[in-house]
Structures are given as structure tokens and as C-alpha cells.
Motif scaffolding. Sequence first.
Motif, PDB file in Angstrom:
ATOM      1  N   LEU A 177      62.085  68.019  39.315  1.00 57.86           N
ATOM      2  CA  LEU A 177      61.597  67.113  38.362  1.00 57.86           C
ATOM      3  C   LEU A 177      61.461  67.581  37.052  1.00 57.86           C
ATOM      4  O   LEU A 177      61.497  66.766  35.944  1.00 57.86           O
ATOM      5  N   ALA A 178      61.039  68.802  36.803  1.00 55.79           N
ATOM      6  CA  ALA A 178      61.044  69.392  35.428  1.00 55.79           C
ATOM      7  C   ALA A 178      62.507  69.313  34.699  1.00 55.79           C
ATOM      8  O   ALA A 178      62.409  68.942  33.719  1.00 55.79           O
ATOM      9  N   LEU A 179      63.442  69.529  35.512  1.00 52.51           N
ATOM     10  CA  LEU A 179      64.967  69.339  34.767  1.00 52.51           C
ATOM     11  C   LEU A 179      65.200  67.932  34.717  1.00 52.51           C
ATOM     12  O   LEU A 179      65.839  67.690  33.624  1.00 52.51           O
ATOM     13  N   LEU A 180      64.634  67.187  35.535  1.00 53.54           N
ATOM     14  CA  LEU A 180      65.259  65.718  35.366  1.00 53.54           C
ATOM     15  C   LEU A 180      64.367  65.193  34.104  1.00 53.54           C
ATOM     16  O   LEU A 180      65.064  64.562  33.227  1.00 53.54           O
ATOM     17  N   ASN A 181      63.113  65.683  33.902  1.00 52.05           N
ATOM     18  CA  ASN A 181      62.522  65.379  32.608  1.00 52.05           C
ATOM     19  C   ASN A 181      63.342  65.782  31.535  1.00 52.05           C
ATOM     20  O   ASN A 181      63.198  65.079  30.340  1.00 52.05           O
ATOM     21  N   GLU A 182      63.884  66.842  31.400  1.00 53.74           N
ATOM     22  CA  GLU A 182      64.487  67.507  30.431  1.00 53.74           C
ATOM     23  C   GLU A 182      65.918  66.601  29.954  1.00 53.74           C
ATOM     24  O   GLU A 182      66.328  66.320  29.005  1.00 53.74           O
ATOM     25  N   LEU A 183      66.544  66.157  31.242  1.00 54.08           N
ATOM     26  CA  LEU A 183      67.909  65.470  30.885  1.00 54.08           C
ATOM     27  C   LEU A 183      67.667  64.000  30.549  1.00 54.08           C
ATOM     28  O   LEU A 183      68.308  63.664  29.696  1.00 54.08           O
ATOM     29  N   VAL A 184      66.266  63.496  30.956  1.00 54.20           N
ATOM     30  CA  VAL A 184      65.977  62.082  30.270  1.00 54.20           C
ATOM     31  C   VAL A 184      65.807  62.352  28.705  1.00 54.20           C
ATOM     32  O   VAL A 184      66.207  61.514  27.817  1.00 54.20           O
ATOM     33  N   ALA A 185      65.043  63.342  28.323  1.00 57.36           N
ATOM     34  CA  ALA A 185      64.627  63.663  26.906  1.00 57.36           C
ATOM     35  C   ALA A 185      65.855  63.934  26.151  1.00 57.36           C
ATOM     36  O   ALA A 185      66.037  63.615  24.972  1.00 57.36           O
ATOM     37  N   GLU A 186      67.151  64.659  26.600  1.00 57.52           N
ATOM     38  CA  GLU A 186      68.467  64.786  26.115  1.00 57.52           C
ATOM     39  C   GLU A 186      69.177  63.655  26.143  1.00 57.52           C
ATOM     40  O   GLU A 186      70.276  63.805  25.498  1.00 57.52           O
ATOM     41  N   GLY A 187      68.861  62.561  26.753  1.00 57.48           N
ATOM     42  CA  GLY A 187      69.575  61.319  26.719  1.00 57.48           C
ATOM     43  C   GLY A 187      70.794  61.489  27.709  1.00 57.48           C
ATOM     44  O   GLY A 187      71.721  60.692  27.524  1.00 57.48           O
ATOM     45  N   LEU A 188      70.834  62.264  28.555  1.00 60.63           N
ATOM     46  CA  LEU A 188      71.843  62.599  29.670  1.00 60.63           C
ATOM     47  C   LEU A 188      71.507  61.571  30.677  1.00 60.63           C
ATOM     48  O   LEU A 188      72.488  61.120  31.377  1.00 60.63           O
ATOM     49  N   ILE A 189      70.536  60.997  30.899  1.00 61.16           N
ATOM     50  CA  ILE A 189      69.971  60.105  31.939  1.00 61.16           C
ATOM     51  C   ILE A 189      69.211  59.036  31.058  1.00 61.16           C
ATOM     52  O   ILE A 189      68.224  59.152  30.588  1.00 61.16           O
ATOM     53  N   ASP A 190      69.952  57.644  31.350  1.00 61.79           N
ATOM     54  CA  ASP A 190      69.199  56.583  30.587  1.00 61.79           C
ATOM     55  C   ASP A 190      68.174  56.023  31.694  1.00 61.79           C
ATOM     56  O   ASP A 190      68.046  56.015  32.580  1.00 61.79           O
ATOM     57  N   GLY A 191      67.149  55.254  31.001  1.00 61.80           N
ATOM     58  CA  GLY A 191      65.790  54.727  31.642  1.00 61.80           C
ATOM     59  C   GLY A 191      66.385  53.273  32.061  1.00 61.80           C
ATOM     60  O   GLY A 191      67.341  52.721  31.516  1.00 61.80           O
ATOM     61  N   PRO A 192      65.897  52.860  33.169  1.00 59.50           N
ATOM     62  CA  PRO A 192      64.654  53.729  33.749  1.00 59.50           C
ATOM     63  C   PRO A 192      65.463  54.739  34.721  1.00 59.50           C
ATOM     64  O   PRO A 192      66.490  54.490  35.493  1.00 59.50           O
ATOM     65  N   ALA A 193      64.931  55.886  34.844  1.00 61.02           N
ATOM     66  CA  ALA A 193      65.691  56.671  35.721  1.00 61.02           C
ATOM     67  C   ALA A 193      65.231  56.435  37.245  1.00 61.02           C
ATOM     68  O   ALA A 193      64.344  55.850  37.338  1.00 61.02           O
ATOM     69  N   LEU A 194      66.379  56.829  38.143  1.00 60.74           N
ATOM     70  CA  LEU A 194      66.174  56.290  39.429  1.00 60.74           C
ATOM     71  C   LEU A 194      66.402  57.746  40.162  1.00 60.74           C
ATOM     72  O   LEU A 194      67.147  58.529  39.968  1.00 60.74           O
ATOM     73  N   VAL A 195      65.341  57.813  41.103  1.00 63.31           N
ATOM     74  CA  VAL A 195      64.981  58.992  41.487  1.00 63.31           C
ATOM     75  C   VAL A 195      64.590  58.824  42.889  1.00 63.31           C
ATOM     76  O   VAL A 195      64.090  57.794  43.494  1.00 63.31           O
ATOM     77  N   GLN A 196      65.065  59.710  43.774  1.00 62.31           N
ATOM     78  CA  GLN A 196      64.882  59.866  45.366  1.00 62.31           C
ATOM     79  C   GLN A 196      64.202  61.239  45.392  1.00 62.31           C
ATOM     80  O   GLN A 196      64.577  62.287  45.321  1.00 62.31           O
ATOM     81  N   LEU A 197      63.099  60.872  45.951  1.00 59.94           N
ATOM     82  CA  LEU A 197      62.207  62.165  46.490  1.00 59.94           C
ATOM     83  C   LEU A 197      62.452  62.512  47.863  1.00 59.94           C
ATOM     84  O   LEU A 197      62.212  61.589  48.742  1.00 59.94           O
ATOM     85  N   CYS A 198      62.772  63.469  48.115  1.00 63.83           N
ATOM     86  CA  CYS A 198      63.026  64.129  49.463  1.00 63.83           C
ATOM     87  C   CYS A 198      62.414  65.017  49.804  1.00 63.83           C
ATOM     88  O   CYS A 198      62.188  66.215  49.353  1.00 63.83           O
ATOM     89  N   MET A 199      61.565  64.626  50.843  1.00 64.25           N
ATOM     90  CA  MET A 199      60.513  65.501  51.460  1.00 64.25           C
ATOM     91  C   MET A 199      60.742  65.837  52.823  1.00 64.25           C
ATOM     92  O   MET A 199      61.486  65.165  53.578  1.00 64.25           O
ATOM     93  N   GLY A 200      59.996  67.030  53.113  1.00 70.50           N
ATOM     94  CA  GLY A 200      60.098  67.570  54.499  1.00 70.50           C
ATOM     95  C   GLY A 200      61.136  68.083  54.978  1.00 70.50           C
ATOM     96  O   GLY A 200      61.317  68.702  56.170  1.00 70.50           O
ATOM     97  N   ILE A 201      61.942  68.574  53.912  1.00 68.93           N
ATOM     98  CA  ILE A 201      63.333  69.647  54.387  1.00 68.93           C
ATOM     99  C   ILE A 201      62.902  70.942  54.073  1.00 68.93           C
ATOM    100  O   ILE A 201      62.126  71.472  53.182  1.00 68.93           O
ATOM    101  N   PRO A 202      63.345  71.779  55.064  1.00 69.67           N
ATOM    102  CA  PRO A 202      62.862  72.919  55.029  1.00 69.67           C
ATOM    103  C   PRO A 202      62.995  73.841  53.766  1.00 69.67           C
ATOM    104  O   PRO A 202      64.225  73.585  53.349  1.00 69.67           O
ATOM    105  N   TYR A 203      62.017  74.513  53.418  1.00 68.60           N
ATOM    106  CA  TYR A 203      61.998  75.050  51.923  1.00 68.60           C
ATOM    107  C   TYR A 203      62.045  74.268  50.759  1.00 68.60           C
ATOM    108  O   TYR A 203      62.199  74.965  49.617  1.00 68.60           O
ATOM    109  N   GLY A 204      62.112  72.973  51.003  1.00 71.36           N
ATOM    110  CA  GLY A 204      61.773  72.069  49.808  1.00 71.36           C
ATOM    111  C   GLY A 204      60.298  71.421  49.841  1.00 71.36           C
ATOM    112  O   GLY A 204      59.521  72.094  50.426  1.00 71.36           O
ATOM    113  N   ALA A 205      60.090  70.546  49.394  1.00 72.70           N
ATOM    114  CA  ALA A 205      58.755  70.000  49.222  1.00 72.70           C
ATOM    115  C   ALA A 205      58.304  69.413  50.520  1.00 72.70           C
ATOM    116  O   ALA A 205      58.897  68.561  51.108  1.00 72.70           O
ATOM    117  N   PRO A 206      57.284  69.860  50.995  1.00 64.99           N
ATOM    118  CA  PRO A 206      56.715  69.495  52.400  1.00 64.99           C
ATOM    119  C   PRO A 206      56.227  67.951  52.356  1.00 64.99           C
ATOM    120  O   PRO A 206      56.139  67.313  51.087  1.00 64.99           O
TER     121      PRO A 206
END
Length: 300
Positions: A177-206
Motif C-alpha cells: 500500500l505504500a507503493l500504491l500511494n506512490e503510484l497514485v501520487a505519480e499519476g500512474l493510477i487514476d482515482g478512484p484507486a481500485l484495491v484488492q486486500l489479500c489476507m491470510g496468505i502465508p507470509y503476507g498480511a494475516p
Amino acid sequence: MRAMSTSAFITCALTGSGDSTGSSDKVPVTPEQIAAAAVEAARAGAAVVHVHVRDPLTGKGARDVAYYREVVERLRGSGTDVVINLTTGMGGDLVLGGAERPLPYVAGTDMAGATERLAHVAELRPEICSLDCGTMNFVAGGDYIMVNTPAMVRAMAAGIKALGVKPEVEAFDTGDLALLNELVAEGLIDGPALVQLCMGIPYGAPNDPLTLAAMVDRLPDGAVFSAFSIGRYQLPYAAMAVLFGGNVRVGLEDNLYLSRGVLATNGQLVERAVTLLGAMNVRVLTAPEVRERLGLTRHG
């Protein structure tokens, strides 16, 4: 903290690329089966279908443009109104040779450049395509790494924007998400940003509520998000996602079962999510409503 969603759309992730075909005969493999699963999911209430393809002979994940073409053409020719979301995750697979001799890399490695990873998107122009936003140890044990460097992510984001396709950023941890915010600030992703939060995958976000709250808190202003977890937590997370102000993802990419010992189809998982949202007084959005909400361009 966002307010609970009073309306939400459902994405069905149809097949994924993992080694799941040996565990369930419900997982679609051929382009014909994947397209049929997409129609089934849409009729059950999914507004968006997330599409991987597989080698019809081996069942393993693939990125052959011809397979994507057949799925998309079948789906567009079916008369079914659903938003198509093609993965771009394939081509970032690195398998090292072991703890003592990591190089050379070994079988299972599939590394491709940004243009090659977007070849099917350039030809077929879906309304949405995924954009993995980080590198992570994706599988418990072993030497597999899902590789998405900041340079690769930026190049792919620029390519997706030039094609007029909406990226769905798949975030597996807070650093993504830190990188995503940079991409939005740089204009590489237009708003509204569309995000999939992927949870519970080993070694990712619990998949605990506090981590989900932290992920939601780090989203860009105005972002539209969905959230999911895997296995037995998929359906509970359909409720969790809307409680945190988001949308829902279900499907056989993330979970094979309707209940203990009962294998599911994609349509059944969507139906269960529709029932759950209805019981929570959350209105399920249609494909046209999703297009309007996200400002999608319908190609093809």
C-alpha cells in the motif's frame, strides 16, 4: 475507520493458478470451463469475474494469450453482463535452487517483462486487470518467490493506463500500500484507486481484524476496495469486508469448500455470499452499477 457498506459488489475469482485441480473436480481448467464458470458466477450475483487461465492438458497455471482470448470471446458472446478482470500476475514466478545453492533458479520459474505480462490485456482490453504490487514469499516452505519489483510495477501501471484499462491493485501486505500511494501520487493510477486486500496468505498480511483495519487505514483517499481471505475464512471475510466499508471476493481461486467436506462450485460460493449480504441488509451491486461507480470503459 470507514462506515459499513450499505451496498457492495461481488467479485468471483474463478480458478487461480495454484495446484488445486487435484483437490477438487469443480475447479475449471479449459477455456470453455472457465467461461462457463464465469457465466454461472454472474448469474448467481457476481458483478465481476477475475480470470486466470490454465493449460488444458496439465491443469497448471498458464499465460498463453490464446487461452485468454477463448475465455473472453466465449464470455462476451454469451450475452452475460459481467465485468471482466484479467490477471497479470503470471510471469513473476521465481523458484530458487535451495538454501545452499539458490542459483541457478529451477523448474517452475517464469519471469517475463512488463510488455509480455500485459500482452493479453493489450489484445483483449478487459475493463479491469489485476496489478500485484509487491514481492513476497508466497508459499509456506520451499523456495518460491512472487516477484514484482517497484520498477516492474511502475512499468506495468503505465502500460495499463495507456491501454485504458482499470488496474485492480492486489495488496498482500502494508508495504504494497505504500507503493500504491506512490503510484497514485505519480499519476500512474487514476482515482478512484481500485484495491484488492489479500489476507491470510502465508507470509503476507494475516487475516485478523486489526491487520485489516490497518490495511484499510493506509488506502489512498477515495479508494474502492474489496477484501478476501482464503480457505475456511473466505465466507466469514465476505461479512468482514463490508463491515469495514468494502466489497466482497469469493471463488475457487481462494477456497474449494462450501462447508466441511463439501466441495463448492463458483456459483454456489457467490450464492452464499449473496445470501450473507442480504441478511446484513447490504444491497448487491450489478455490473452496470460497478461500471458507473469505478468509471470503467467497456471494450470489445
